[in-house]
Scaffold this motif. Structure first.
Motif, PDB file in Angstrom:
ATOM      1  N   VAL A 163      25.868 -11.459   0.197  1.00 54.92           N
ATOM      2  CA  VAL A 163      27.319 -11.415   0.086  1.00 54.92           C
ATOM      3  C   VAL A 163      27.816 -12.843  -0.104  1.00 54.92           C
ATOM      4  O   VAL A 163      27.477 -13.743   0.676  1.00 54.92           O
ATOM      5  N   ILE A 164      28.574 -13.089  -1.163  1.00 58.47           N
ATOM      6  CA  ILE A 164      29.169 -14.401  -1.386  1.00 58.47           C
ATOM      7  C   ILE A 164      30.677 -14.227  -1.375  1.00 58.47           C
ATOM      8  O   ILE A 164      31.199 -13.131  -1.596  1.00 58.47           O
ATOM      9  N   GLN A 165      31.387 -15.308  -1.086  1.00 63.52           N
ATOM     10  CA  GLN A 165      32.837 -15.201  -1.030  1.00 63.52           C
ATOM     11  C   GLN A 165      33.505 -16.420  -1.645  1.00 63.52           C
ATOM     12  O   GLN A 165      32.902 -17.490  -1.732  1.00 63.52           O
ATOM     13  N   PHE A 166      34.720 -16.231  -2.080  1.00 59.80           N
ATOM     14  CA  PHE A 166      35.513 -17.266  -2.728  1.00 59.80           C
ATOM     15  C   PHE A 166      36.555 -17.734  -1.727  1.00 59.80           C
ATOM     16  O   PHE A 166      37.563 -17.072  -1.514  1.00 59.80           O
ATOM     17  N   THR A 167      36.313 -18.871  -1.071  1.00 58.44           N
ATOM     18  CA  THR A 167      37.171 -19.327   0.016  1.00 58.44           C
ATOM     19  C   THR A 167      38.034 -20.514  -0.404  1.00 58.44           C
ATOM     20  O   THR A 167      37.738 -21.212  -1.379  1.00 58.44           O
ATOM     21  N   ALA A 168      39.075 -20.741   0.385  1.00 63.27           N
ATOM     22  CA  ALA A 168      39.950 -21.884   0.138  1.00 63.27           C
ATOM     23  C   ALA A 168      39.189 -23.194   0.302  1.00 63.27           C
ATOM     24  O   ALA A 168      39.420 -24.163  -0.429  1.00 63.27           O
ATOM     25  N   CYS A 176      38.871 -26.080  -2.525  1.00 61.68           N
ATOM     26  CA  CYS A 176      39.319 -27.443  -2.240  1.00 61.68           C
ATOM     27  C   CYS A 176      38.245 -28.453  -2.609  1.00 61.68           C
ATOM     28  O   CYS A 176      38.521 -29.491  -3.219  1.00 61.68           O
ATOM     29  N   ILE A 177      36.997 -28.164  -2.264  1.00 61.35           N
ATOM     30  CA  ILE A 177      35.886 -29.073  -2.559  1.00 61.35           C
ATOM     31  C   ILE A 177      35.688 -29.219  -4.063  1.00 61.35           C
ATOM     32  O   ILE A 177      35.489 -30.321  -4.586  1.00 61.35           O
ATOM     33  N   GLY A 196      39.261 -30.739  -5.633  1.00 61.03           N
ATOM     34  CA  GLY A 196      39.757 -31.997  -5.087  1.00 61.03           C
ATOM     35  C   GLY A 196      41.257 -32.020  -4.922  1.00 61.03           C
ATOM     36  O   GLY A 196      41.871 -33.098  -4.819  1.00 61.03           O
ATOM     37  N   LEU A 197      41.889 -30.850  -4.863  1.00 53.34           N
ATOM     38  CA  LEU A 197      43.340 -30.764  -4.723  1.00 53.34           C
ATOM     39  C   LEU A 197      43.744 -30.667  -3.256  1.00 53.34           C
ATOM     40  O   LEU A 197      42.996 -30.180  -2.420  1.00 53.34           O
ATOM     41  N   ARG A 198      44.948 -31.108  -2.974  1.00 52.81           N
ATOM     42  CA  ARG A 198      45.450 -31.153  -1.608  1.00 52.81           C
ATOM     43  C   ARG A 198      45.798 -29.755  -1.087  1.00 52.81           C
ATOM     44  O   ARG A 198      46.362 -28.928  -1.802  1.00 52.81           O
ATOM     45  N   PHE A 199      45.490 -29.522   0.193  1.00 58.88           N
ATOM     46  CA  PHE A 199      45.880 -28.300   0.873  1.00 58.88           C
ATOM     47  C   PHE A 199      46.832 -28.653   2.009  1.00 58.88           C
ATOM     48  O   PHE A 199      46.914 -29.818   2.423  1.00 58.88           O
TER      49      PHE A 199
END
Length: 254
Positions: A92-97, A101-102, A105-108
Protein backbone atom coordinates in the motif's frame (compact mmCIF):
# COMPACT_ATOMS: atom_id res chain seq x y z
CA UNK A 1 -3.88 -5.05 6.43
CA UNK A 2 -3.71 -5.04 2.61
CA UNK A 3 -6.07 -7.99 2.44
CA UNK A 4 -8.81 -5.92 4.02
CA UNK A 5 -8.52 -3.23 1.37
CA UNK A 6 -10.12 -3.31 -2.04
CA UNK A 7 -9.42 -1.53 -5.28
CA UNK A 8 -11.84 1.20 -6.23
CA UNK A 9 -12.07 -0.40 -9.67
CA UNK A 10 -11.48 -4.14 -9.76
CA UNK A 11 -8.83 -5.67 -12.01
CA UNK A 12 -11.32 -7.14 -14.47
CA UNK A 13 -13.11 -3.80 -14.80
CA UNK A 14 -10.11 -1.64 -15.63
CA UNK A 15 -10.30 0.41 -18.81
CA UNK A 16 -8.13 2.48 -21.10
CA UNK A 17 -7.89 6.17 -20.37
CA UNK A 18 -5.77 9.29 -20.45
CA UNK A 19 -4.94 11.48 -17.46
CA UNK A 20 -4.43 15.10 -18.45
CA UNK A 21 -2.23 17.63 -16.70
CA UNK A 22 -3.80 21.09 -16.57
CA UNK A 23 -0.57 22.83 -15.63
CA UNK A 24 0.70 25.20 -18.32
CA UNK A 25 4.26 24.75 -17.11
CA UNK A 26 6.38 25.08 -20.23
CA UNK A 27 4.34 27.94 -21.71
CA UNK A 28 4.27 29.90 -18.45
CA UNK A 29 7.99 29.56 -17.71
CA UNK A 30 8.92 30.50 -21.27
CA UNK A 31 6.64 33.55 -21.09
CA UNK A 32 8.09 34.69 -17.78
CA UNK A 33 11.66 34.39 -19.06
CA UNK A 34 10.75 36.46 -22.11
CA UNK A 35 8.76 39.10 -20.22
CA UNK A 36 11.00 39.70 -17.22
CA UNK A 37 14.14 41.79 -17.39
CA UNK A 38 17.41 40.10 -16.47
CA UNK A 39 17.28 41.70 -13.03
CA UNK A 40 13.66 40.61 -12.46
CA UNK A 41 14.49 37.07 -13.53
CA UNK A 42 17.38 36.93 -11.07
CA UNK A 43 15.08 38.14 -8.29
CA UNK A 44 12.48 35.55 -9.27
CA UNK A 45 15.13 32.80 -9.16
CA UNK A 46 15.82 33.74 -5.53
CA UNK A 47 12.14 33.66 -4.58
CA UNK A 48 9.92 30.86 -3.26
CA UNK A 49 9.29 29.76 -6.86
CA UNK A 50 12.81 30.11 -8.22
CA UNK A 51 13.80 26.46 -7.90
CA UNK A 52 10.85 25.50 -10.11
CA UNK A 53 12.09 27.35 -13.19
CA UNK A 54 14.02 24.26 -14.22
CA UNK A 55 10.98 22.04 -14.69
CA UNK A 56 9.91 23.40 -18.08
CA UNK A 57 11.03 20.20 -19.81
CA UNK A 58 9.37 17.88 -17.29
CA UNK A 59 7.45 15.19 -19.14
CA UNK A 60 3.89 14.27 -18.20
CA UNK A 61 3.56 10.47 -18.23
CA UNK A 62 -0.16 10.05 -18.75
CA UNK A 63 -0.17 6.19 -18.95
CA UNK A 64 1.65 5.89 -15.62
CA UNK A 65 -0.71 8.32 -13.89
CA UNK A 66 -3.79 6.60 -15.30
CA UNK A 67 -2.41 3.20 -14.33
CA UNK A 68 -1.77 4.40 -10.80
CA UNK A 69 -5.27 5.86 -10.54
CA UNK A 70 -6.67 2.45 -11.46
CA UNK A 71 -4.84 1.12 -8.39
CA UNK A 72 -6.63 3.55 -6.09
CA UNK A 73 -7.86 1.91 -2.91
CA UNK A 74 -11.62 2.04 -2.41
CA UNK A 75 -12.22 4.90 0.08
CA UNK A 76 -14.95 2.77 1.65
CA UNK A 77 -12.35 0.24 2.74
CA UNK A 78 -9.47 2.48 3.82
CA UNK A 79 -9.05 5.87 5.47
CA UNK A 80 -7.95 8.70 3.18
CA UNK A 81 -7.00 10.90 6.15
CA UNK A 82 -3.26 10.92 5.48
CA UNK A 83 -3.51 11.08 1.70
CA UNK A 84 -4.84 8.91 -1.08
CA UNK A 85 -3.85 5.25 -0.85
CA UNK A 86 -3.02 2.97 -3.76
CA UNK A 87 -2.59 -0.80 -3.82
CA UNK A 88 0.42 -1.73 -5.95
CA UNK A 89 1.40 -5.38 -5.95
CA UNK A 90 1.15 -6.44 -2.35
CA UNK A 91 2.02 -3.05 -0.94
CA UNK A 92 0.00 0.00 0.00
CA UNK A 93 1.46 3.37 -1.00
CA UNK A 94 0.01 6.78 -0.28
CA UNK A 95 0.26 10.34 -1.53
CA UNK A 96 0.89 12.51 1.53
CA UNK A 97 1.40 16.20 2.14
CA UNK A 98 4.86 15.47 3.56
CA UNK A 99 5.95 13.74 0.35
CA UNK A 100 4.54 16.55 -1.77
CA UNK A 101 6.43 19.10 0.32
CA UNK A 102 9.73 17.25 -0.10
CA UNK A 103 9.32 16.84 -3.87
CA UNK A 104 8.15 20.39 -4.65
CA UNK A 105 10.03 22.37 -2.00
CA UNK A 106 6.97 24.56 -1.48
CA UNK A 107 5.95 26.12 1.81
CA UNK A 108 3.26 24.57 4.01
CA UNK A 109 1.34 26.12 6.88
CA UNK A 110 -1.98 27.67 7.86
CA UNK A 111 -3.73 29.83 5.28
CA UNK A 112 -3.79 33.49 6.35
CA UNK A 113 -6.79 35.75 5.88
CA UNK A 114 -6.74 37.68 2.59
CA UNK A 115 -9.33 40.41 2.00
CA UNK A 116 -11.35 40.45 -1.20
CA UNK A 117 -9.71 42.96 -3.58
CA UNK A 118 -11.64 46.04 -4.63
CA UNK A 119 -10.74 49.07 -6.73
CA UNK A 120 -10.22 50.94 -3.49
CA UNK A 121 -7.93 48.52 -1.63
CA UNK A 122 -6.02 46.88 -4.51
CA UNK A 123 -4.12 48.80 -7.18
CA UNK A 124 -3.72 45.73 -9.40
CA UNK A 125 -7.49 45.29 -9.43
CA UNK A 126 -8.05 48.99 -10.10
CA UNK A 127 -5.47 49.28 -12.89
CA UNK A 128 -6.09 46.07 -14.82
CA UNK A 129 -9.48 44.64 -13.83
CA UNK A 130 -11.45 47.65 -12.63
CA UNK A 131 -14.70 46.57 -14.27
CA UNK A 132 -14.34 42.86 -13.62
CA UNK A 133 -15.87 40.96 -10.72
CA UNK A 134 -14.05 37.82 -11.85
CA UNK A 135 -10.89 37.18 -13.86
CA UNK A 136 -10.03 34.00 -15.76
CA UNK A 137 -6.60 32.70 -16.70
CA UNK A 138 -6.71 34.14 -20.21
CA UNK A 139 -7.53 37.62 -18.89
CA UNK A 140 -4.72 37.42 -16.34
CA UNK A 141 -2.29 36.32 -19.04
CA UNK A 142 -3.36 39.21 -21.29
CA UNK A 143 -2.86 41.74 -18.49
CA UNK A 144 0.60 40.32 -17.72
CA UNK A 145 1.72 40.35 -21.35
CA UNK A 146 0.46 43.87 -22.01
CA UNK A 147 1.68 45.38 -18.73
CA UNK A 148 4.51 47.91 -19.14
CA UNK A 149 4.81 49.03 -15.52
CA UNK A 150 8.05 47.58 -14.12
CA UNK A 151 6.71 46.96 -10.61
CA UNK A 152 3.31 45.67 -11.69
CA UNK A 153 4.68 43.27 -14.29
CA UNK A 154 6.82 41.67 -11.57
CA UNK A 155 3.81 41.27 -9.27
CA UNK A 156 1.58 39.95 -12.04
CA UNK A 157 4.35 37.56 -13.04
CA UNK A 158 4.36 35.90 -9.63
CA UNK A 159 0.59 35.53 -9.73
CA UNK A 160 0.78 34.26 -13.31
CA UNK A 161 3.29 31.57 -12.29
CA UNK A 162 1.23 30.47 -9.27
CA UNK A 163 -2.00 30.16 -11.25
CA UNK A 164 -0.63 28.73 -14.48
CA UNK A 165 1.97 26.34 -13.06
CA UNK A 166 1.07 25.40 -9.50
CA UNK A 167 -2.72 25.56 -9.61
CA UNK A 168 -3.16 24.52 -13.25
CA UNK A 169 -6.64 24.98 -14.67
CA UNK A 170 -8.24 25.38 -18.07
CA UNK A 171 -7.83 28.93 -19.29
CA UNK A 172 -11.49 29.86 -19.09
CA UNK A 173 -11.55 29.09 -15.34
CA UNK A 174 -11.68 32.04 -12.92
CA UNK A 175 -8.78 32.63 -10.56
CA UNK A 176 -9.17 33.25 -6.84
CA UNK A 177 -9.43 37.06 -6.81
CA UNK A 178 -7.82 37.24 -3.37
CA UNK A 179 -4.50 36.34 -4.98
CA UNK A 180 -4.53 39.76 -6.69
CA UNK A 181 -4.50 41.39 -3.28
CA UNK A 182 -1.82 39.00 -2.05
CA UNK A 183 0.43 39.83 -5.02
CA UNK A 184 0.52 43.50 -4.00
CA UNK A 185 3.01 42.58 -1.28
CA UNK A 186 5.55 40.10 -2.66
CA UNK A 187 7.04 39.50 0.79
CA UNK A 188 3.67 38.18 1.98
CA UNK A 189 3.22 36.42 -1.35
CA UNK A 190 6.48 34.53 -0.80
CA UNK A 191 5.46 33.51 2.71
CA UNK A 192 2.10 32.20 1.58
CA UNK A 193 1.76 28.38 1.98
CA UNK A 194 1.54 27.63 -1.73
CA UNK A 195 2.51 24.02 -1.05
CA UNK A 196 -0.55 23.48 1.11
CA UNK A 197 -2.84 25.04 -1.50
CA UNK A 198 -1.28 23.12 -4.38
CA UNK A 199 -1.35 19.80 -2.51
CA UNK A 200 -4.99 20.25 -1.52
CA UNK A 201 -5.96 20.96 -5.13
CA UNK A 202 -3.91 18.06 -6.46
CA UNK A 203 -5.29 15.72 -3.83
CA UNK A 204 -8.86 16.76 -4.63
CA UNK A 205 -8.32 16.29 -8.38
CA UNK A 206 -6.92 12.80 -7.83
CA UNK A 207 -9.94 11.92 -5.70
CA UNK A 208 -12.26 13.21 -8.43
CA UNK A 209 -10.33 11.85 -11.39
CA UNK A 210 -12.06 8.47 -11.71
CA UNK A 211 -15.20 9.23 -9.73
CA UNK A 212 -17.48 9.33 -12.77
CA UNK A 213 -15.88 6.20 -14.18
CA UNK A 214 -16.25 4.46 -10.83
CA UNK A 215 -19.96 5.24 -10.84
CA UNK A 216 -20.60 3.86 -14.28
CA UNK A 217 -18.33 0.83 -13.88
CA UNK A 218 -19.32 -0.33 -10.41
CA UNK A 219 -22.73 1.17 -9.70
CA UNK A 220 -25.53 -0.80 -11.45
CA UNK A 221 -27.78 1.14 -13.81
CA UNK A 222 -31.33 1.42 -12.55
CA UNK A 223 -33.78 -0.95 -14.21
CA UNK A 224 -35.62 0.70 -17.08
CA UNK A 225 -39.31 1.18 -16.57
CA UNK A 226 -40.28 0.22 -20.11
CA UNK A 227 -39.19 -2.42 -22.62
CA UNK A 228 -38.33 0.33 -25.10
CA UNK A 229 -35.85 1.86 -22.72
CA UNK A 230 -34.35 -1.55 -22.04
CA UNK A 231 -33.98 -2.18 -25.77
CA UNK A 232 -32.27 1.20 -26.25
CA UNK A 233 -29.87 0.51 -23.42
CA UNK A 234 -28.96 -2.89 -24.89
CA UNK A 235 -28.11 -1.28 -28.21
CA UNK A 236 -25.62 1.10 -26.64
CA UNK A 237 -21.96 0.21 -26.48
CA UNK A 238 -20.97 -0.79 -22.91
CA UNK A 239 -19.40 2.24 -21.28
CA UNK A 240 -16.68 0.25 -19.52
CA UNK A 241 -15.16 -0.53 -22.93
CA UNK A 242 -14.66 3.11 -23.84
CA UNK A 243 -11.47 5.07 -23.45
CA UNK A 244 -11.90 7.84 -20.90
CA UNK A 245 -10.10 11.01 -19.97
CA UNK A 246 -9.39 12.20 -16.44
CA UNK A 247 -8.21 15.72 -15.67
CA UNK A 248 -5.60 16.01 -12.98
CA UNK A 249 -4.34 19.30 -11.60
CA UNK A 250 -0.60 19.70 -11.44
CA UNK A 251 2.10 20.96 -10.46
CA UNK A 252 1.57 17.87 -9.24
CA UNK A 253 3.97 15.35 -10.47
CA UNK A 254 1.76 17.90 -11.00
Amino acid sequence: MVGEMKLMIEEEQKFQGKALSLSHTKTAITTIKEKFTEQQLQMFEQSCFGHLLGIEDLKWTSPIVHGLLLRKADPKTVSQLNGIKFIVGKKVIQFTAQQFCIVTGLRFGNLPFIPIPTNENCSLKRKYFANDKTVNLLELEKAFLECDDVDDVFKLGFLYFAVFVLLGSEKHVHIDMRYLKLAEDLEDFGKYPWGAVCYAKTNASLLRALCADYQRVKVPTKTAKTKNLERNQQQRQPVDQESTTSKVFPMHFR
